[in-house]
Motif scaffolding. Structure first.
Motif, PDB file in Angstrom:
ATOM      1  N   ARG A 195       1.099  -1.291   0.107  1.00 40.92           N
ATOM      2  CA  ARG A 195      -0.065   0.107   0.130  1.00 40.92           C
ATOM      3  C   ARG A 195       1.011   1.355   0.054  1.00 40.92           C
ATOM      4  O   ARG A 195       0.625   2.186  -0.635  1.00 40.92           O
ATOM      5  CB  ARG A 195      -0.848   0.028   1.344  1.00 40.92           C
ATOM      6  CG  ARG A 195      -1.875  -1.289   1.506  1.00 40.92           C
ATOM      7  CD  ARG A 195      -2.898  -1.123   2.300  1.00 40.92           C
ATOM      8  NE  ARG A 195      -2.344  -0.683   3.719  1.00 40.92           N
ATOM      9  CZ  ARG A 195      -1.961  -1.627   4.631  1.00 40.92           C
ATOM     10  NH1 ARG A 195      -1.706  -2.799   4.261  1.00 40.92           N
ATOM     11  NH2 ARG A 195      -1.332  -1.532   5.668  1.00 40.92           N
TER      12      ARG A 195
ATOM     13  N   GLN B  72     -16.130  -5.894   2.209  1.00 43.38           N
ATOM     14  CA  GLN B  72     -15.390  -4.841   2.894  1.00 43.38           C
ATOM     15  C   GLN B  72     -13.969  -4.703   2.402  1.00 43.38           C
ATOM     16  O   GLN B  72     -13.450  -3.436   2.647  1.00 43.38           O
ATOM     17  CB  GLN B  72     -15.507  -4.806   4.445  1.00 43.38           C
ATOM     18  CG  GLN B  72     -14.661  -5.831   4.885  1.00 43.38           C
ATOM     19  CD  GLN B  72     -14.924  -6.017   6.558  1.00 43.38           C
ATOM     20  OE1 GLN B  72     -14.715  -4.936   7.309  1.00 43.38           O
ATOM     21  NE2 GLN B  72     -15.429  -7.125   7.055  1.00 43.38           N
ATOM     22  N   TYR B  73     -13.360  -5.546   1.732  1.00 45.66           N
ATOM     23  CA  TYR B  73     -12.134  -5.759   1.192  1.00 45.66           C
ATOM     24  C   TYR B  73     -11.947  -5.504  -0.194  1.00 45.66           C
ATOM     25  O   TYR B  73     -11.404  -4.904  -0.910  1.00 45.66           O
ATOM     26  CB  TYR B  73     -11.263  -6.892   1.851  1.00 45.66           C
ATOM     27  CG  TYR B  73     -11.133  -6.891   3.335  1.00 45.66           C
ATOM     28  CD1 TYR B  73     -10.394  -5.814   4.070  1.00 45.66           C
ATOM     29  CD2 TYR B  73     -11.828  -7.890   3.775  1.00 45.66           C
ATOM     30  CE1 TYR B  73     -10.457  -5.976   5.483  1.00 45.66           C
ATOM     31  CE2 TYR B  73     -11.846  -8.134   5.231  1.00 45.66           C
ATOM     32  CZ  TYR B  73     -11.085  -6.900   6.107  1.00 45.66           C
ATOM     33  OH  TYR B  73     -10.870  -7.064   7.483  1.00 45.66           O
TER      34      TYR B  73
ATOM     35  N   SER C 147     -13.343  -2.106  -1.133  1.00 44.45           N
ATOM     36  CA  SER C 147     -13.071  -0.978  -0.318  1.00 44.45           C
ATOM     37  C   SER C 147     -12.778   0.135  -0.802  1.00 44.45           C
ATOM     38  O   SER C 147     -12.823   1.333   0.100  1.00 44.45           O
ATOM     39  CB  SER C 147     -11.839  -1.690   0.720  1.00 44.45           C
ATOM     40  OG  SER C 147     -10.698  -1.641  -0.078  1.00 44.45           O
TER      41      SER C 147
ATOM     42  N   GLY D  58     -10.100  -2.626  -4.596  1.00 48.56           N
ATOM     43  CA  GLY D  58     -10.214  -3.237  -3.187  1.00 48.56           C
ATOM     44  C   GLY D  58      -8.830  -3.586  -2.753  1.00 48.56           C
ATOM     45  O   GLY D  58      -7.953  -3.897  -3.430  1.00 48.56           O
TER      46      GLY D  58
ATOM     47  N   TRP E  46      -7.114  -5.785   0.515  1.00 47.35           N
ATOM     48  CA  TRP E  46      -6.978  -6.694   1.654  1.00 47.35           C
ATOM     49  C   TRP E  46      -5.660  -6.844   2.218  1.00 47.35           C
ATOM     50  O   TRP E  46      -4.987  -7.570   1.931  1.00 47.35           O
ATOM     51  CB  TRP E  46      -7.741  -8.052   1.113  1.00 47.35           C
ATOM     52  CG  TRP E  46      -8.173  -8.843   2.083  1.00 47.35           C
ATOM     53  CD1 TRP E  46      -7.871  -9.106   3.209  1.00 47.35           C
ATOM     54  CD2 TRP E  46      -9.252  -9.795   1.975  1.00 47.35           C
ATOM     55  NE1 TRP E  46      -8.594 -10.010   3.934  1.00 47.35           N
ATOM     56  CE2 TRP E  46      -9.502 -10.431   3.030  1.00 47.35           C
ATOM     57  CE3 TRP E  46     -10.170  -9.988   0.713  1.00 47.35           C
ATOM     58  CZ2 TRP E  46     -10.844 -11.224   3.183  1.00 47.35           C
ATOM     59  CZ3 TRP E  46     -11.324 -10.695   0.978  1.00 47.35           C
ATOM     60  CH2 TRP E  46     -11.524 -11.552   2.048  1.00 47.35           C
TER      61      TRP E  46
ATOM     62  N   THR F 193      -5.210  -9.480   7.712  1.00 48.62           N
ATOM     63  CA  THR F 193      -6.506  -9.970   7.995  1.00 48.62           C
ATOM     64  C   THR F 193      -6.812 -11.083   6.958  1.00 48.62           C
ATOM     65  O   THR F 193      -7.779 -12.067   7.144  1.00 48.62           O
ATOM     66  CB  THR F 193      -7.565  -8.779   7.738  1.00 48.62           C
ATOM     67  OG1 THR F 193      -7.403  -8.212   6.511  1.00 48.62           O
ATOM     68  CG2 THR F 193      -7.429  -7.907   8.993  1.00 48.62           C
TER      69      THR F 193
ATOM     70  N   SER G 122      -0.471  -5.899   0.633  1.00 50.21           N
ATOM     71  CA  SER G 122      -1.958  -6.274   0.804  1.00 50.21           C
ATOM     72  C   SER G 122      -2.295  -6.845  -0.653  1.00 50.21           C
ATOM     73  O   SER G 122      -1.222  -7.018  -1.536  1.00 50.21           O
ATOM     74  CB  SER G 122      -2.509  -5.092   0.806  1.00 50.21           C
ATOM     75  OG  SER G 122      -2.492  -4.345   2.061  1.00 50.21           O
TER      76      SER G 122
END
Length: 217
Positions: free
Chosen positions: A12, A128-129, A132, A153, A155, A159, A210
């Motif tokens: 990210r 939600q991922y 996102s 998205g 992730w 998680t 991610s």
């Protein structure tokens, strides 16, 4: 028309670094020139289709690289998300395809409900991922496309690991008609998570790595 869900692995912070132009090396600047060329090619393809978003993909890319995404054009979100996806694609691993669906958001919303009923905690549910939006490390707002496509998205790997285990535990307790889709998602997540979790001593390893998703079509 079907929509394709693709995914790859990237940091990210690395994506944000490209977008904000911070501490770029000569190789990074060369990569950005490749991204600019791809943005021009994408725009040429849009022109052949007679599609006008009110903001070209090359201009959207330059906006992002200058730290803004403030075009008032109604469809500017399409151009910004397309340009950002080009940056993501060149910041990480090769791209893989998860699946093609007529409505990914509908399928994963139903899957959320099934997983929740099977005991998966809310913080691990997939929508939600997968939907996102851009990583929060980008320090300015990027408007979403009006009709939800393209979509981005993120992730986080931290998680992904717990989600994989929770999904495996829930697999036999959800609607049989959704088990194939869940199995494909487990495989996609585990393919990247296992390598990331196993190789924390490698020079390429980053804590903020991610799995990035893109929904196009």
């Amino acid at each position: 028309m079907s929509k394709i869900v693709n995914y790859n692995m990237a940091s990210r912070g690395r994506v944000a670094q490209f977008v904000t132009g911070r501490d770029l090396t000569a190789d990074d600047r060369e990569t950005l020139e490749q991204v600019r060329e791809l943005a021009r090619m994408h725009e040429a393809d849009l022109e052949r289709q007679e599609l006008d978003w009110g903001l070209t993909v090359p201009d959207a890319l330059e906006h992002l690289l200058s730290g803004r995404a403030d075009s008032p054009a109604e469809w500017a979100g399409n151009a910004y998300y397309t340009a950002l996806q080009l940056v993501i694609d060149h910041s990480g691993s090769d791209i893989s395809t998860l699946a093609s669906y007529s409505s990914p958001i509908t399928l994963y919303t139903v899957l959320d409900k099934e997983l929740g009923a099977a005991g998966v905690e809310p913080g691990l549910l997939p929508t939600q991922y997968i939907f996102s939006g851009p990583p929060s490390e980008i320090p300015f707002h990027i408007p979403r496309p009006p009709e939800g496509s393209p979509e981005i998205g993120v992730w986080p790997m931290q998680t992904a690991g717990p989600a994989i285990q929770a999904y495996r535990d829930a697999l036999e307790r959800i609607d049989p008609g959704l088990r194939y889709e869940l199995s494909e998602l487990i495989e996609a997540l585990d393919g990247w998570y296992s390598g990331w979790n196993r190789n924390q001593s490698m020079p390429w390893w980053r804590e903020d790595t991610s799995i990035f998703f893109s929904v196009v079509g």
